[in-house]
Design an enzyme around this catalytic site. Structure first.
Site, mmCIF file in Angstrom:
data_model
loop_
_atom_site.group_PDB
_atom_site.id
_atom_site.type_symbol
_atom_site.label_atom_id
_atom_site.label_comp_id
_atom_site.label_asym_id
_atom_site.label_seq_id
_atom_site.Cartn_x
_atom_site.Cartn_y
_atom_site.Cartn_z
ATOM 1 N N GLY A 9 -9.460 -9.211 -0.265
ATOM 2 C CA GLY A 9 -10.803 -8.844 -0.109
ATOM 3 C C GLY A 9 -11.275 -8.687 -1.603
ATOM 4 O O GLY A 9 -11.993 -7.880 -1.366
ATOM 5 N N GLY A 12 -15.350 -9.326 -2.977
ATOM 6 C CA GLY A 12 -16.597 -8.415 -2.007
ATOM 7 C C GLY A 12 -16.596 -7.618 -3.936
ATOM 8 O O GLY A 12 -15.928 -7.770 -4.365
ATOM 9 N N ILE A 36 -11.243 -14.019 2.517
ATOM 10 C CA ILE A 36 -11.326 -15.076 3.180
ATOM 11 C C ILE A 36 -12.394 -16.146 3.055
ATOM 12 O O ILE A 36 -12.347 -16.976 3.357
ATOM 13 C CB ILE A 36 -11.984 -14.648 4.571
ATOM 14 C CG1 ILE A 36 -12.069 -15.640 5.800
ATOM 15 C CG2 ILE A 36 -13.317 -14.390 4.382
ATOM 16 C CD1 ILE A 36 -11.619 -14.731 7.145
ATOM 17 N N TYR A 143 -18.413 1.936 11.937
ATOM 18 C CA TYR A 143 -17.364 1.936 10.356
ATOM 19 C C TYR A 143 -16.547 3.405 10.737
ATOM 20 O O TYR A 143 -15.247 3.067 9.932
ATOM 21 C CB TYR A 143 -18.579 1.498 9.518
ATOM 22 C CG TYR A 143 -18.297 1.378 7.835
ATOM 23 C CD1 TYR A 143 -17.421 0.874 7.200
ATOM 24 C CD2 TYR A 143 -18.546 2.966 6.830
ATOM 25 C CE1 TYR A 143 -17.003 1.304 6.551
ATOM 26 C CE2 TYR A 143 -18.635 2.250 5.767
ATOM 27 C CZ TYR A 143 -16.515 1.521 5.167
ATOM 28 O OH TYR A 143 -16.885 1.958 4.124
ATOM 29 N N LYS A 147 -12.917 4.128 9.956
ATOM 30 C CA LYS A 147 -12.002 4.893 8.592
ATOM 31 C C LYS A 147 -11.730 5.967 9.059
ATOM 32 O O LYS A 147 -10.373 6.163 8.140
ATOM 33 C CB LYS A 147 -13.446 5.628 6.912
ATOM 34 C CG LYS A 147 -14.164 3.516 6.550
ATOM 35 C CD LYS A 147 -13.067 2.637 6.453
ATOM 36 C CE LYS A 147 -12.925 1.279 5.146
ATOM 37 N NZ LYS A 147 -11.822 1.187 4.681
ATOM 38 N N ILE A 173 -21.528 2.803 -3.815
ATOM 39 C CA ILE A 173 -20.927 2.283 -5.102
ATOM 40 C C ILE A 173 -22.260 1.538 -5.498
ATOM 41 O O ILE A 173 -22.607 0.611 -4.777
ATOM 42 C CB ILE A 173 -19.502 1.192 -4.637
ATOM 43 C CG1 ILE A 173 -18.916 2.438 -4.521
ATOM 44 C CG2 ILE A 173 -19.168 0.970 -6.029
ATOM 45 C CD1 ILE A 173 -18.134 3.737 -5.162
#
Ligand code: AKB
Length: 316
Positions: A9, A12, A36, A143, A147, A173
């Site tokens: 990943g 991202g 990906i 989500y 998590k 972030i």
């Protein structure tokens, strides 16, 4: 032992800057980026890249063996807002990718894992201010549920199989290099771009929605710091609360106006308001500060100056 790192990943928002920083520290050829899809030009040209589907155990293992990887940062995930549109897909990606990496670690093929959790593990019944490390957690998004479940599995794999997995509950972030995608806190990035490009922003969260946030530089610092800490200093094996600042859309707008005086904000909340309302307003991260010396550098003022300065150069 020489570090040989794989980032899954890597294209991202966090993955991009984490890859660049880890390459600076450990050398270009010791940090393999994977995703990906292709990422930014800067990322793609900065060192080795491999296509990996995080849900495919065999393609992860093949790259781990090809490069004799010993540390994996699993940054692939579907975030809160997109997760509400595609709940089954979000669950599949967020859980399968974690099991793939935890199982590879359990088999002794890698020595250390970083896996990000989020403030989304908390829910409407969690104390909102100064949310403690251990408290009521009843997440209301898919989500958040993924998590929270992931955190339980990380702790389980550590206790049962000795897997050295380390984790942080990231707040929202904020960064200028790579845009976030599909999160509820994304407004706090879009607002800076729109301030410079259009002089105005229509916020999808209402003016008094206070959320925990962090500048990318601090997030990268924390990630590298927790991974470099001695194992005995990592006393929380689910995931650490982490904080830097909390603000509302109105407060960030006021800060932007100090640098872009003509900037105007309007409000039109959508489905993401409900998600934001279920999350804490501020986080108690004293355990991270005590256990492995976490200390943030950026507050709202310093971050706004840095964001607008960097974006101005990017757009000029
Ligand atoms: C999101 O908004 O979904 C993420 C997060 C807080 O984990 N930025």
């Amino acid at each position: 032992m020489n570090k040989s790192i794989l980032i899954i990943g890597a294209c991202g928002q966090i993955g991009t800057e984490l890859t660049l920083k880890l390459r600076e520290i450990n050398g270009i050829n010791n940090v393999i980026a994977s995703d990906i899809r292709e990422g930014s030009k800067e990322l793609m040209q900065s060192g080795p890249f491999e296509f990996i589907n995080a849900m495919d155990y065999h393609s992860i293992l093949a790259i781990i063996e090809k490069y004799s990887i010993n540390e994996v940062y699993l940054m692939a995930a579907m975030l809160s807002a997109t997760g509400e549109k595609f709940p089954a897909k979000a669950w599949e990606l967020n859980m399968n990718s974690l099991f793939n990496v935890l199982n590879i670690a359990k088999e002794g093929k890698i020595q250390k894992v970083f896996w990000p959790s989020s403030i989304a593990v908390f829910g409407p019944t969690t104390p909102k201010e100064n949310t403690p490390q251990e408290t009521i957690m009843e997440p209301s998004t898919v989500y958040g549920i993924s998590k929270q479940t992931g955190e339980r599995w990380c702790e389980y794999y550590f206790n049962k199989y000795g897997v050295d997995v380390r984790s942080i509950r990231y707040p929202g972030i904020i960064s200028w290099k790579t845009n976030p995608g599909g999160g509820t806190t994304d407004y706090a990035v879009e607002i800076y771009h729109n301030a410079l490009l259009l002089g105005k922003y229509n916020s999808f969260l209402n003016k008094e929605t206070k959320l925990p946030m962090m500048y990318m530089d601090d997030a990268i610092e924390a990630t590298i710091q927790i991974m470099d800490a001695k194992p005995e200093n990592i006393k929380v094996r689910s995931s650490y609360n982490l904080a830097a600042m909390s603000f509302t859309p109105e407060e960030i707008a006021q800060e932007i106006k100090k640098i872009v005086p003509e900037f105007k904000i309007s409000y039109h909340s959508d489905f993401r308001q409900k998600i934001a309302d279920s999350w804490p307003k501020s986080i108690d991260d004293s355990r991270a500060r005590e256990d492995w010396g976490w200390k943030h550098q950026f507050n709202l003022k310093k971050m706004s100056e840095s964001m607008l300065h960097s974006l101005k150069i990017k757009y000029d």
